[in-house]
Design a protein around this motif. Structure first.
Motif, PDB file in Angstrom:
ATOM      1  N   ILE A  91     132.294  68.762  -3.860  1.00  8.49           N
ATOM      2  CA  ILE A  91     132.767  67.779  -2.884  1.00  8.49           C
ATOM      3  C   ILE A  91     133.311  68.463  -1.638  1.00  8.49           C
ATOM      4  O   ILE A  91     133.118  67.986  -0.517  1.00  8.49           O
ATOM      5  CB  ILE A  91     133.842  66.869  -3.517  1.00  8.49           C
ATOM      6  N   ALA A  92     133.948  69.600  -1.818  1.00 10.85           N
ATOM      7  CA  ALA A  92     134.517  70.327  -0.679  1.00 10.85           C
ATOM      8  C   ALA A  92     133.448  70.809   0.294  1.00 10.85           C
ATOM      9  O   ALA A  92     133.747  71.123   1.453  1.00 10.85           O
ATOM     10  CB  ALA A  92     135.343  71.509  -1.174  1.00 10.85           C
ATOM     11  N   ASP A  93     132.188  70.877  -0.175  1.00 16.11           N
ATOM     12  CA  ASP A  93     131.090  71.327   0.683  1.00 16.11           C
ATOM     13  C   ASP A  93     130.304  70.167   1.283  1.00 16.11           C
ATOM     14  O   ASP A  93     129.342  70.373   2.018  1.00 16.11           O
ATOM     15  CB  ASP A  93     130.137  72.222  -0.114  1.00 16.11           C
ATOM     16  N   LEU A  94     130.699  68.931   0.960  1.00 16.45           N
ATOM     17  CA  LEU A  94     130.012  67.742   1.454  1.00 16.45           C
ATOM     18  C   LEU A  94     130.557  67.357   2.829  1.00 16.45           C
ATOM     19  O   LEU A  94     131.763  67.290   3.033  1.00 16.45           O
ATOM     20  CB  LEU A  94     130.212  66.575   0.485  1.00 16.45           C
ATOM     21  N   THR A  95     129.657  67.081   3.765  1.00 18.61           N
ATOM     22  CA  THR A  95     130.057  66.682   5.114  1.00 18.61           C
ATOM     23  C   THR A  95     129.552  65.279   5.414  1.00 18.61           C
ATOM     24  O   THR A  95     128.378  64.971   5.221  1.00 18.61           O
ATOM     25  CB  THR A  95     129.502  67.657   6.169  1.00 18.61           C
ATOM     26  N   VAL A  96     130.457  64.416   5.882  1.00 13.20           N
ATOM     27  CA  VAL A  96     130.142  63.029   6.198  1.00 13.20           C
ATOM     28  C   VAL A  96     130.229  62.827   7.709  1.00 13.20           C
ATOM     29  O   VAL A  96     131.232  63.176   8.336  1.00 13.20           O
ATOM     30  CB  VAL A  96     131.115  62.065   5.492  1.00 13.20           C
ATOM     31  N   VAL A  97     129.177  62.238   8.289  1.00 13.49           N
ATOM     32  CA  VAL A  97     129.171  61.895   9.709  1.00 13.49           C
ATOM     33  C   VAL A  97     129.823  60.530   9.886  1.00 13.49           C
ATOM     34  O   VAL A  97     129.482  59.574   9.192  1.00 13.49           O
ATOM     35  CB  VAL A  97     127.734  61.849  10.257  1.00 13.49           C
ATOM     36  N   VAL A  98     130.772  60.449  10.828  1.00 15.86           N
ATOM     37  CA  VAL A  98     131.477  59.195  11.106  1.00 15.86           C
ATOM     38  C   VAL A  98     131.626  59.045  12.618  1.00 15.86           C
ATOM     39  O   VAL A  98     131.983  60.005  13.306  1.00 15.86           O
ATOM     40  CB  VAL A  98     132.877  59.174  10.447  1.00 15.86           C
TER      41      VAL A  98
END
Length: 330
Positions: A162-169
């Motif tokens: 999860i720490a390596d997951l990037t979410v665009v917002v």
């Protein structure tokens, strides 16, 4: 199948890329000049001019006209040269008008086309809550679940921490709670000031540095993103998001269920859809327009859902010939 019933032909994609190239070339002259309306107007004019040469009988199902109070490319406008297949058309002459006006990255000109009657009609609800992911996480999202659930599910599907997951917002005040929940779940955030079509496609890209897009953005962008997801094998889910009581009443009067989760197939039901984007400014997905004496170079992404083909096209344009051929004021 009679000529009046034929589905969009494979060559339509190569005609459509001329449309986004023209819009990008017109808007490129406005990059960094601080005039959103001027640049967007130039792109709309150029896109509409070139659309009139495309061999199709298209109807704009989702456009920028009413939302931006523009007189062209409005919902219901007929486009194309009046021959060929009947098509639904979704346009975003400039996805990222602020980015274009300020000379920031990731502004693109976009169009999506599918068979007639296959695109979702949101009835003037201009915004939509969305989640978009690429092929690896298809089937791993649920917009009705919590932010933490979705972040965990996508990370598991992609086989990453999860720490390596990037979410665009999109960087908007309305997303303050969403941003907090994503960070609390342990994921990273990439804030973008505008242009959520490019953000969604980045989330679906094989070599992208981002993994998913979340949050409220434009409905036109949602429809166009759905076409891109069908071409790339990704997934988008959305729910209509009226901004006020007037929009809510319009939606309810039109028979929309505001609790309904709209899937990729709900947004675009056709099996033969096309997506074209041309860079206006340099970005993660595409480089922008570059000018040289008497000409310019554009870079475009062209995709077709039926074949799954994704093409990257770099084109060199001679300005004088474009003016003569396409009647564009470049």
């Amino acid at each position: 199948m009679s000529p009046t019933q034929q589905a969009p032909d494979r060559n339509l994609a190569m005609e459509l890329v001329r449309v986004t190239e023209a819009a990008a070339l017109a808007a490129g002259r406005w990059v960094g000049r601080g005039d959103k309306k001027g640049g967007d107007g130039a792109a709309v004019d150029a896109m509409r001019e070139l659309l009139s040469t495309v061999s199709m009988r298209g109807v704009v199902v989702i456009g920028e006209g009413e939302k931006d109070e523009a007189p062209m490319l409005f919902n219901g406008e007929e486009v194309g040269d009046g021959t060929g297949p009947e098509c639904d058309v979704a346009v975003d002459p400039i996805d990222g008008t602020t980015l274009m006006a300020e000379g920031r990255p990731n502004s693109i000109a976009v169009i999506a086309v599918s068979e007639r009657g296959t695109m979702y009609d949101p009835s003037a609800v201009f915004y939509m809550d969305k989640i978009a992911v690429g092929p690896e996480a298809k089937g791993a999202i649920n917009i009705d679940e919590s932010v933490a659930w979705n972040v965990n599910s996508v990370a598991k599907a992609k086989g990453i921490d999860i720490a390596d997951l990037t979410v665009v917002v999109l960087d908007r005040p309305r997303h303050a709670d969403l941003i907090g929940e994503i960070r609390e779940a342990g994921a990273k955030i990439r804030l973008i000031s505008d242009g959520d079509v490019a953000g969604s496609i980045a989330a679906a890209g094989e070599y992208s540095s981002v993994d998913m897009l979340m949050g409220v953005g434009g409905t036109p962008e949602g429809i166009i993103t759905a076409v891109a997801m069908k071409c790339m094998g990704g997934e988008i889910q959305g729910k209509l998001w009226p901004r006020n009581d007037e929009e809510r009443k319009k939606a309810l009067d039109a028979g929309h269920d505001l609790n309904r989760v709209l899937s990729t197939e709900d947004l675009v039901a056709g099996e033969n859809s096309f997506f074209c984007a041309t860079g206006v400014t340099n970005g993660d997905m595409l480089r922008g327009v570059t000018y040289r004496p008497n000409g310019a170079t554009t870079r475009s992404l062209v995709m077709r859902s039926k074949s799954g083909t994704i093409r990257r096209i770099e084109a060199v344009h001679q300005t004088t010939k474009l003016r003569e051929y396409a009647r564009l004021d470049l």
